[in-house]
Write an enzyme that holds these catalytic residues in place. Structure first.
Site, PDB file in Angstrom:
ATOM      1  N   GLY A 131      -5.037 -12.835  -0.919  1.00 42.38           N
ATOM      2  CA  GLY A 131      -6.037 -11.975  -1.793  1.00 42.38           C
ATOM      3  C   GLY A 131      -5.251 -11.416  -2.953  1.00 42.38           C
ATOM      4  O   GLY A 131      -3.969 -11.687  -3.116  1.00 42.38           O
ATOM      5  N   CYS A 132      -6.035 -10.851  -3.805  1.00 43.48           N
ATOM      6  CA  CYS A 132      -5.452 -10.228  -5.161  1.00 43.48           C
ATOM      7  C   CYS A 132      -4.591  -9.057  -4.851  1.00 43.48           C
ATOM      8  O   CYS A 132      -3.304  -9.081  -5.311  1.00 43.48           O
ATOM      9  CB  CYS A 132      -6.729  -9.957  -6.069  1.00 43.48           C
ATOM     10  SG  CYS A 132      -7.770  -8.820  -5.380  1.00 43.48           S
TER      11      CYS A 132
END
Length: 322
Positions: A131-132
């Site tokens: 995930g970012c």
């Protein structure tokens, strides 16, 4: 030449992935699947690609013609697809959703954060892209975890651009609401925290503390600016040595002594890390582009590793001068 297929081609991360791959010297896009846009040019949806490609979206899935398949679908959709389709033997998969980031016995996906699992990714058939937020926060913590230094709760505040909410309009992503505005969401319960803890435990099995994460919606389109605070009595010079040594062989993560800002990483696959010591508190500032280092850039990085390419191929992007 690596033959590439993409499923779910209309979102922001898919647009960036397509942009990277059409300029990648060792990759060729065979198809981009999008049920809702089949028959339309990709540049009709991703206007920045006008003049760069004549590819059209398709509703077909010629899986036997490709070497690697990227999933750019919503969370839950990759798992549903794989449970209802049989992939050709040997086809490599890179999933940008969160469906397979957490380890369990139901799958063989490798968690694809290169700075943590480079060797495993090189030999993997299935990779779950991080995930970012998780990418920015983990990169701030991994060197400390390696040295067993996370012995208290970790405090994190991180601001993300509006593209982090996806391409589908929402009340909190409209320009008139987002511009000149800030807001907190999912305080202490963001979905990326479990994968961050999983990675820390991979390096520091004794970690048994909270990651108190406050996500903030920013009034800019792209990027993540994360501020991570931990307690340590170690001096700043030794801390810089630990971080520099950890990332010595990494192509995209850079430890810098000067204060950093978001514009230095936007439109690049870089992560910049800056350290400050205030009494017994260590502040780690971590900056990435959420669509590149936080998504599609790392996906291409993982592809390069999986196909034994030099890891920077197709990812030597430069930030804007302004």
């Amino acid at each position: 030449m690596i033959k590439v297929g993409i499923i779910g081609g209309a979102g922001y991360t898919a647009g960036e992935l397509i942009r990277l791959l059409i300029n990648h010297p060792e990759a060729e896009i065979t198809f981009v699947n999008s049920q809702s846009n089949a028959g339309h040019k990709i540049s009709d949806v991703h206007g920045g690609l006008l003049g760069d490609t004549d590819l059209e979206f398709t509703d077909q899935l010629p899986l036997d013609t490709i070497d690697v398949l990227f999933f750019c679908m919503g969370h839950g959709d990759t798992r549903r697809f794989l449970e209802s389709h049989t992939l050709p033997e040997g086809l490599k998969v890179i999933d940008l959703s969160m469906d397979y980031r957490l380890k369990d016995e139901s799958h063989d996906f490798v968690y694809g954060l290169p700075e943590l699992n480079r060797r495993a990714t090189c030999s993997a058939q299935h990779v779950a892209n991080p995930g970012c937020f998780a990418t920015a926060i983990q990169l701030a913590l991994l060197p400390l975890a390696k040295h067993l230094m996370l012995n208290d709760d970790v405090m994190v505040t991180a601001i993300t651009g509006s593209t982090g909410a996806g391409v589908k309009p929402q009340a909190t992503s409209h320009f008139s609401w987002r511009d000149n505005n800030l807001s907190v969401y999912k305080a202490f319960q963001h979905q990326h925290v479990p994968e961050i803890k999983q990675s820390i435990l991979q390096l520091q099995q004794s970690f048994d503390h909270e990651i108190d994460f406050i996500p903030v919606r920013g009034d800019f389109p792209r990027g993540i600016f994360a501020m991570v605070t931990v307690k340590t009595k170690m001096e700043i010079e030794e801390l810089y040595r630990i971080f520099t040594d950890y990332y010595e062989d990494d192509s995209f993560t850079h430890v810098v002594r000067e204060n950093i800002d978001l514009k230095q990483v936007v439109n690049t696959n870089k992560c910049l890390l800056h350290l400050e010591k205030h009494g017994d508190k260590l502040l780690i500032i971590s900056c990435i582009d959420n669509l590149l280092k936080g998504a599609s850039g790392t996906a291409v990085h993982n592809m390069n590793l999986m196909f034994n390419l030099e890891e920077k191929v197709g990812l030597q992007l430069k930030p804007s001068a302004f």
